[in-house]
Design an enzyme around this catalytic site. Sequence first.
Site: not given
Ligand SMILES: CC(C)(COP(=O)(O)OP(=O)(O)OC[C@H]1O[C@@H](n2cnc3c(N)ncnc32)[C@H](O)[C@@H]1OP(=O)(O)O)[C@@H](O)C(=O)NCCC(=O)NCCS
Length: 158
Positions: A75, A77, A109, A114, A121
Amino acid sequence: MIPAVSIRLATESDLCVILQLDALSNPHPWGANLVVDALQTRQNWVVELGDATQKMIVGWLTASMVLDQSELELIVVDYSVRRQGLARKLIMVWSEAVAQQGVSELLLEVRESNQGAISLYESLGFELVGRRKNYYQIDKKGQTAQGHEAACLFTRKM
Ligand SMILES: CC(C)(COP(=O)(O)OP(=O)(O)OC[C@H]1O[C@@H](n2cnc3c(N)ncnc32)[C@H](O)[C@@H]1OP(=O)(O)O)[C@@H](O)C(=O)NCCC(=O)NCCS
């Protein structure tokens, strides 16, 4: 005004935008071959911002399915629109869609380092069920003494 959010199944015509997303916003980019393979062989959703006249893909989720399990493969974003709940929405759409296809367990996984993704999750009810030591190779940006880091295995029953 906050742009409208919509989520739909991805198609192969989204390839270029997904490749760009992978290259710019995935810290460990998959590259063209794996992205093409994912679009051809897995289930894929994209999240878009904007209205009917102009929409922009800002997130991608790809998952595989074996029997009654679905595994999140990636995933991502766009870094410019993080912490707005878009990943959470994508995961909810994935889980609802595969539940309707008979899936009873979600798997994933994630690199131990991260912590942002792990928080995401856990906030959605995934539970840590295992750890694979030295599973991922570390690139130059994140060196450890061993050059490897563990994978954390999470699951969620439906
Ligand atoms: C991980 C990822 C997909 C999260 O996307 P996002 O749209 O920012 O996530 P959301 O806004 O839906 O986050 C929902 C909740 O997850 C947690 N969260 C998400 N990113 C976080 C961060 N960087 N630090 C701490 N908590 C986090 C929080 O609880 C958040 O809720 P809040 O904002 O109300 O506190 C994004 O950071 C990303 O694309 N990272 C690079 C790719 C990656 O690492 N993918 C996962 C491995 S497959």
